[in-house]
Design an enzyme around this catalytic site. Structure first.
Site, short mmCIF file in Angstrom:
data_model
loop_
_atom_site.label_atom_id
_atom_site.label_comp_id
_atom_site.label_asym_id
_atom_site.label_seq_id
_atom_site.Cartn_x
_atom_site.Cartn_y
_atom_site.Cartn_z
N ARG A 84 -18.73 61.45 -5.43
CA ARG A 84 -20.17 61.17 -5.49
C ARG A 84 -20.56 61.31 -6.95
O ARG A 84 -20.57 62.42 -7.51
CB ARG A 84 -20.93 62.18 -4.62
CG ARG A 84 -22.45 61.99 -4.56
CD ARG A 84 -23.04 63.11 -3.71
NE ARG A 84 -24.47 63.04 -3.56
CZ ARG A 84 -25.12 62.48 -2.54
NH1 ARG A 84 -24.42 61.91 -1.56
NH2 ARG A 84 -26.43 62.49 -2.47
N HIS A 95 -24.24 52.98 -1.70
CA HIS A 95 -24.07 54.14 -0.82
C HIS A 95 -23.40 53.67 0.48
O HIS A 95 -23.99 53.72 1.56
CB HIS A 95 -25.44 54.76 -0.53
CG HIS A 95 -25.40 56.18 -0.07
ND1 HIS A 95 -24.22 56.86 0.20
CD2 HIS A 95 -26.41 57.06 0.22
CE1 HIS A 95 -24.50 58.08 0.60
NE2 HIS A 95 -25.81 58.23 0.63
N GLN A 99 -23.09 55.78 3.84
CA GLN A 99 -24.37 55.91 4.54
C GLN A 99 -24.62 54.68 5.41
O GLN A 99 -25.13 54.80 6.53
CB GLN A 99 -25.50 56.06 3.53
CG GLN A 99 -26.87 56.20 4.16
CD GLN A 99 -27.04 57.49 4.94
OE1 GLN A 99 -26.88 58.57 4.39
NE2 GLN A 99 -27.36 57.38 6.23
N ASP A 107 -36.52 55.20 2.03
CA ASP A 107 -35.79 56.19 1.25
C ASP A 107 -36.77 56.78 0.25
O ASP A 107 -37.87 56.25 0.04
CB ASP A 107 -34.59 55.53 0.54
CG ASP A 107 -33.62 56.54 -0.06
OD1 ASP A 107 -33.76 57.75 0.21
OD2 ASP A 107 -32.73 56.12 -0.81
N ARG A 137 -22.99 60.47 9.76
CA ARG A 137 -22.23 60.44 8.51
C ARG A 137 -20.82 60.96 8.75
O ARG A 137 -19.85 60.41 8.21
CB ARG A 137 -22.94 61.28 7.44
CG ARG A 137 -24.21 60.67 6.88
CD ARG A 137 -23.93 59.46 6.01
NE ARG A 137 -23.10 59.80 4.86
CZ ARG A 137 -23.56 60.36 3.75
NH1 ARG A 137 -24.85 60.64 3.61
NH2 ARG A 137 -22.74 60.63 2.75
N CYS A 168 -32.28 58.05 5.04
CA CYS A 168 -31.00 58.69 4.76
C CYS A 168 -31.15 60.14 4.33
O CYS A 168 -30.15 60.86 4.25
CB CYS A 168 -30.21 57.89 3.74
SG CYS A 168 -30.93 57.81 2.09
#
Length: 308
Positions: A101, A128, A131, A225, A293, A265
């Site tokens: 990440r 991402h 996700q 988001d 996830r 998310c």
């Protein structure tokens, strides 16, 4: 070079369906597959704040029979103390998979080029993808198995990793993705072009809509988001003013389909990008999304190892 998952369109439509099917299987039977038995080690590196990503990867790797090795990115000094290529060569001889990440997409691509083992993008500034596998799994659970033809509205800051990933992953699934965002905050033309190319094969589509009401009209899924992505904190005040009309409220949701679900998310900021009554209300599936996830990432790892 080993098969990696660095951006959403690294999976073909058939492969995406395979990963989603596998995620559903692993959710139903969490200990039914042990591709990391040994235990084999998975190196996990987090250069950005993390809760769901770190916890879900650690739990999922253990359920697959493996050992999650946490590499402190600051101590390693990746790209500073040692080059990304050298770190990749070292970790590739210690671990069966590398999860990272980080910030620049180019860095994770370099890691994949030199590691010799699968590399999984756990979030970059551009994408991402894990996700999105979790999101698509969640939608399948709540809307039935076929994603093709469903309409998704992503509302808010579309010029972010989630906006990019929704275009690519949604088109791969044959969905119709609408980015509802102010002018200057939509994904780049290259992302729309990539989604259009995929959609020509799958029947999916992607477009930008400046009017938030028009964006969510008839949507089966409404996604938002945070308006202030990691690294843009100094823009917070200006962004709050620009994005205020795009808050996902009960009023905005009234324009979506009657059975529309709401996704985020996380972390969420109630009263900013989403109203508390919506994220904590009956249409919200964010907690299923957060749990998924783990199952999605297990499926990604298992799939990549299966590819050799």
């Amino acid at each position: 070079m080993a098969r990696s998952f660095l951006r959403d369109d690294d999976l073909t439509p058939a492969e995406q369906r395979r990963v989603l099917d596998l995620a559903a299987q692993l959710k139903a039977d969490p200990f039914g597959a042990k591709p990391l038995a040994g235990p084999r080690t998975v190196a996990t590196i987090y250069d950005k704040p993390t809760l769901r990503t770190q916890s879900s990867f650690a739990a999922g790797i253990a359920e697959l029979g493996g050992h999650p090795m946490l590499v402190d990115g600051k101590l390693a000094g990746i790209g500073v103390r040692e080059s990304v290529a050298d770190v990749a060569r070292v970790l590739g001889r210690q671990a069966s998979v590398i999860v990272w990440r980080t910030f620049e997409q180019a860095k994770i691509e370099e890691m994949a080029a030199f590691s010799g083992v699968p590399v999984v993008n756990a979030l970059t500034d551009d994408f991402h993808p894990c996700q999105l596998i979790a999101d698509l799994l969640t939608i399948r659970e709540h809307k039935g198995g076929d994603l093709a033809g469903l309409r998704v509205a992503f509302v808010g800051d579309g010029a972010c990793n989630m906006g990019n990933s929704w275009l690519l992953a949604g088109a791969t699934a044959g969905m119709h993705v609408v980015i509802g965002a102010p002018e200057g905050y939509a994904p780049g033309e290259d992302m729309f072009a990539a989604a259009a190319k995929i959609g020509a094969e799958t029947g999916g589509s992607a477009r930008w809509e400046q009017d938030p009401v028009a964006a969510v009209a008839g949507a089966d899924v409404v996604v938002t988001d945070t308006w202030v992505s990691m690294g843009r904190e100094e823009e917070a005040a200006a962004r709050l003013a620009v994005f205020a009309p795009y808050q996902v409220t009960e009023e905005l949701m009234a324009h979506a389909a009657d059975d529309a679900i709401v996704m985020h998310c996380l972390p969420a900021y109630r009263g900013k990008e989403i109203a508390a009554s919506v994220i904590d209300g009956p249409r919200s599936v964010v907690w299923d999304e957060a749990e998924n996830r783990r199952h999605a990432q297990k499926a990604v790892i298992a799939f990549l190892l299966e590819q050799g």
